[in-house]
Write a protein that holds these residues in place. Structure first.
Motif, short mmCIF file in Angstrom:
data_model
loop_
_atom_site.label_atom_id
_atom_site.label_comp_id
_atom_site.label_asym_id
_atom_site.label_seq_id
_atom_site.Cartn_x
_atom_site.Cartn_y
_atom_site.Cartn_z
N ILE A 34 4.03 19.16 37.92
CA ILE A 34 3.74 18.54 39.21
C ILE A 34 3.57 19.62 40.27
CG2 ILE A 34 4.73 17.14 41.07
CD1 ILE A 34 5.96 15.36 38.86
N LEU A 35 4.46 20.59 40.29
CA LEU A 35 4.38 21.67 41.27
C LEU A 35 3.08 22.46 41.14
CD1 LEU A 35 5.60 23.38 43.51
CD2 LEU A 35 6.79 24.69 41.75
N ILE A 36 2.68 22.75 39.92
CA ILE A 36 1.44 23.49 39.70
C ILE A 36 0.24 22.69 40.18
CG2 ILE A 36 -0.13 24.37 37.91
CD1 ILE A 36 2.45 25.18 36.34
N GLU A 37 0.18 21.40 39.82
CA GLU A 37 -0.94 20.56 40.25
C GLU A 37 -0.95 20.40 41.77
OE1 GLU A 37 -2.13 16.99 38.13
OE2 GLU A 37 -0.66 17.51 36.59
N LEU A 38 0.22 20.19 42.35
CA LEU A 38 0.33 20.03 43.79
C LEU A 38 -0.17 21.28 44.50
CD1 LEU A 38 1.32 18.31 46.18
CD2 LEU A 38 3.58 19.30 45.83
N THR A 39 0.23 22.43 44.00
CA THR A 39 -0.20 23.71 44.58
C THR A 39 -1.72 23.86 44.47
OG1 THR A 39 1.92 24.71 44.01
CG2 THR A 39 0.10 26.21 44.47
N ASP A 40 -2.28 23.52 43.32
CA ASP A 40 -3.73 23.64 43.14
C ASP A 40 -4.49 22.74 44.12
OD1 ASP A 40 -3.40 25.46 41.10
OD2 ASP A 40 -3.72 24.00 39.48
N HIS A 41 -4.05 21.49 44.25
CA HIS A 41 -4.74 20.56 45.15
C HIS A 41 -4.58 20.98 46.61
CE1 HIS A 41 -6.13 17.67 42.24
NE2 HIS A 41 -4.92 17.59 41.72
N PHE A 42 -3.39 21.42 46.97
CA PHE A 42 -3.17 21.86 48.34
C PHE A 42 -4.03 23.09 48.65
CE2 PHE A 42 -1.18 24.28 51.69
CZ PHE A 42 -1.00 23.31 52.67
N HIS A 43 -4.07 24.03 47.72
CA HIS A 43 -4.88 25.23 47.92
C HIS A 43 -6.36 24.86 48.09
CE1 HIS A 43 -6.22 29.36 47.65
NE2 HIS A 43 -7.03 29.01 46.68
N GLY A 44 -6.85 23.96 47.25
CA GLY A 44 -8.24 23.53 47.36
C GLY A 44 -8.54 22.88 48.69
N LEU A 45 -7.62 22.02 49.14
CA LEU A 45 -7.81 21.35 50.42
C LEU A 45 -7.74 22.36 51.57
CD1 LEU A 45 -8.22 18.71 51.96
CD2 LEU A 45 -5.73 18.38 51.91
N ASP A 46 -6.82 23.30 51.50
CA ASP A 46 -6.71 24.33 52.52
C ASP A 46 -8.00 25.16 52.59
OD1 ASP A 46 -5.28 26.01 54.49
OD2 ASP A 46 -5.31 27.51 52.88
N GLN A 47 -8.51 25.57 51.44
CA GLN A 47 -9.77 26.34 51.41
C GLN A 47 -10.91 25.53 52.02
OE1 GLN A 47 -10.36 29.63 50.30
NE2 GLN A 47 -8.15 29.64 50.55
N TRP A 48 -10.98 24.27 51.65
CA TRP A 48 -12.04 23.38 52.15
C TRP A 48 -11.99 23.30 53.68
CZ3 TRP A 48 -16.34 20.84 50.87
CH2 TRP A 48 -16.74 19.76 51.65
N LEU A 49 -10.80 23.01 54.21
CA LEU A 49 -10.66 22.86 55.65
C LEU A 49 -10.84 24.19 56.38
CD1 LEU A 49 -7.64 20.40 55.75
CD2 LEU A 49 -10.06 19.86 56.14
N SER A 50 -10.37 25.27 55.79
CA SER A 50 -10.49 26.60 56.41
C SER A 50 -11.93 27.06 56.52
CB SER A 50 -9.68 27.63 55.62
OG SER A 50 -8.31 27.35 55.69
N GLN A 51 -12.79 26.51 55.66
CA GLN A 51 -14.20 26.88 55.68
C GLN A 51 -15.05 25.88 56.45
OE1 GLN A 51 -15.29 27.53 51.57
NE2 GLN A 51 -13.75 29.12 51.33
N GLY A 52 -14.39 25.02 57.24
CA GLY A 52 -15.12 24.09 58.09
C GLY A 52 -15.43 22.75 57.47
N GLY A 53 -14.83 22.45 56.32
CA GLY A 53 -15.06 21.16 55.68
C GLY A 53 -14.49 20.01 56.50
N PHE A 54 -15.00 18.82 56.27
CA PHE A 54 -14.55 17.66 57.02
C PHE A 54 -13.16 17.21 56.57
CE2 PHE A 54 -17.21 16.21 53.50
CZ PHE A 54 -16.41 15.24 52.90
N LEU A 55 -12.47 16.52 57.47
CA LEU A 55 -11.14 16.01 57.18
C LEU A 55 -11.19 14.85 56.19
CD1 LEU A 55 -9.67 15.79 60.81
CD2 LEU A 55 -9.04 17.44 59.05
N PRO A 56 -10.11 14.62 55.46
CA PRO A 56 -10.02 13.40 54.67
C PRO A 56 -10.11 12.19 55.61
CG PRO A 56 -8.28 14.93 54.02
CD PRO A 56 -8.94 15.49 55.25
N LYS A 57 -10.66 11.08 55.14
CA LYS A 57 -10.84 9.90 55.98
C LYS A 57 -9.54 9.45 56.63
CE LYS A 57 -14.92 7.96 53.78
NZ LYS A 57 -15.84 8.37 54.80
#
Length: 68
Positions: A34-57
């Protein structure tokens, strides 16, 4: 990267973690997974938002006028 999917996955993983009686678990592999998956998803979301991606709905309210 779909921020809506990432947020849903993060929330599901937190729910799974909360449902585990961690102190009763003798095999922590599930918790580690769970920790590994959580970290992966959080990292992906952080990268997305840091590069100007749109917010989750579900977070768009924070971006609307007078809310932030």
């Amino acid at each position: 990267m779909d921020p809506n999917t990432a947020l849903a996955e993060i929330r599901e993983l937190i729910k799974q973690y909360n449902e585990i009686g961690v102190w009763d678990v003798h095999d922590l592999r599930g918790v580690v997974n769970i920790l590994i998956e959580l970290t992966d998803h959080f990292h992906g979301l952080d990268q997305w938002l840091s590069q100007g991606g749109f917010l989750p709905k579900e977070w768009e309210w924070a971006h609307s006028t007078g809310r932030a």
